[in-house]
Write an enzyme that holds these catalytic residues in place. Structure first.
Site, short mmCIF file in Angstrom:
data_model
loop_
_atom_site.label_atom_id
_atom_site.label_comp_id
_atom_site.label_asym_id
_atom_site.label_seq_id
_atom_site.Cartn_x
_atom_site.Cartn_y
_atom_site.Cartn_z
N HIS A 17 0.41 -11.51 2.57
CA HIS A 17 -0.61 -10.78 1.81
C HIS A 17 -1.41 -11.69 0.87
O HIS A 17 -2.63 -11.65 0.85
CB HIS A 17 0.07 -9.65 1.03
CG HIS A 17 -0.85 -8.52 0.67
ND1 HIS A 17 -0.41 -7.24 0.48
CD2 HIS A 17 -2.18 -8.49 0.46
CE1 HIS A 17 -1.45 -6.46 0.18
NE2 HIS A 17 -2.52 -7.20 0.15
N TYR A 28 0.84 -1.21 0.00
CA TYR A 28 0.00 0.00 0.00
C TYR A 28 0.87 1.26 0.00
O TYR A 28 0.36 2.36 -0.20
CB TYR A 28 -0.93 0.05 1.23
CG TYR A 28 -1.91 -1.09 1.35
CD1 TYR A 28 -2.06 -2.03 0.33
CD2 TYR A 28 -2.68 -1.25 2.49
CE1 TYR A 28 -2.96 -3.09 0.46
CE2 TYR A 28 -3.57 -2.30 2.63
CZ TYR A 28 -3.71 -3.22 1.61
OH TYR A 28 -4.58 -4.26 1.75
#
Ligand code: NAP
Length: 266
Positions: free
Chosen positions: A96, A38
């Site tokens: 992730h 991110y």
């Protein structure tokens, strides 16, 4: 114990992003979901310090990206995340995506377990793992992930996987909990429940998560929505309302990100 609702931070970046994350903390969020990919761990750390809230009151979760699944790289990724966040300990460390075609997610899991042993990470979990991926890491390391963060919203209610989580003792976390831009706010069961309880459609959906045992991670850059999205304890949906919202699920309900069996997130 994790809070009922956490705050999603993607794609909040830069000064505007820091301000939005700080505002979420001021609204009452005590769980921030970020990731290396991110590119906003610095903003999350800055918001944490700016808010003045004692460090031990806020849980910060970050994620190891696919390109760092090899054990040494995974450990380095966690150290680098802690440095960018400006924290000594990462409260929740996740993988992730499993990226099964690369075949290294078991190594990444062993690295997370090692980081927990070293005290760098408090709680270890995964994201986008299927039943098969979960069983493989549990068998390899003898440690069950505390959470699996997966796509979950009324279009894609993940009934089968939630059953697996219940069986294995894993907490379900929901990404895109509102269904993002295609949020089913106008669907009849959602709109009816909003009217019946005098709340917003978003609050109905977030309450639906809570009653399913799913921890939603809604993102909003808007202070009013941030507060609204936390206010999900003052009413309760009936079993029929929960079932009607779950019945919005459909075979092509997956909106983003793709299938964990084939998706490659590096
Ligand atoms: N693990 C993974 O692979 C993965 C993948 C995707 C996402 N995530 C995590 O999940 C978090 C949330 O997912 P998401 O951002 O995709 O979806 P989401 O939270 O379902 O939806 C966010 C969108 O909904 C709007 N919104 C928020 N509250 C609202 C409300 N009360 N009424 C109307 N609209 C509202 C937001 O707009 P405004 O900002 O303008 O309010 C934004 O456009 C991310 O931030 C990230 O932390 C994880």
């Amino acid at each position: 114990m994790l809070p009922l609702v956490g705050f999603g931070t993607y794609p909040l970046r830069g000064e505007e992003g820091t301000a939005a994350i700080t505002s979420a903390l001021e609204a009452g969020y005590r769980y921030l979901d970020t990731a290396v990919n991110y590119e906003n761990e610095r903003e999350v750390g800055e918001a944490l310090r700016r808010s003045g809230i004692p460090r031990e009151e806020v849980r910060v979760a970050t994620k190891i990206p696919g390109r760092f699944h090899a054990k040494d790289l995974a450990l380095k990724s966690l150290h680098d995340s802690a440095q960018r966040l400006g924290v000594e300990t990462i409260d929740v460390g996740l993988i992730h995506w499993p990226n099964p075609s690369r075949g290294l997610f078991v190594e990444a899991w062993e690295a997370l377990v090692e980081a927990q042993r070293q005290g760098l990470v408090t709680t270890v979990g995964v994201s986008n793992f299927t039943e098969d991926h979960l069983e493989r890491i549990i068998a390899a390391a003898g440690v069950t992930p505390a959470v699996n963060q997966v796509e979950l919203h009324p279009w894609f209610p993940q009934e089968q996987l939630r059953g697996v989580h219940d069986r294995l003792g894993i907490r379900t976390q929901a990404w895109s909990p509102l269904g993002k831009r295609q949020a089913p706010f106008d669907e009849q069961p959602v709109a009816d429940a909003a009217r019946a309880h005098g709340v917003t459609p978003a609050q109905v959906i977030l309450r639906w998560h809570v009653q399913l045992g799913s921890m939603p991670l809604p993102k909003s850059a808007t202070p009013q929505r941030q507060s609204d999205n936390l206010a999900v304890t003052g009413f309760e949906l009936g079993d029929d309302e929960v079932a009607a919202i779950t019945a919005l699920g459909r075979a092509d309900g997956r909106l983003f990100g793709g299938d964990p069996e084939t998706h490659e997130e590096m």
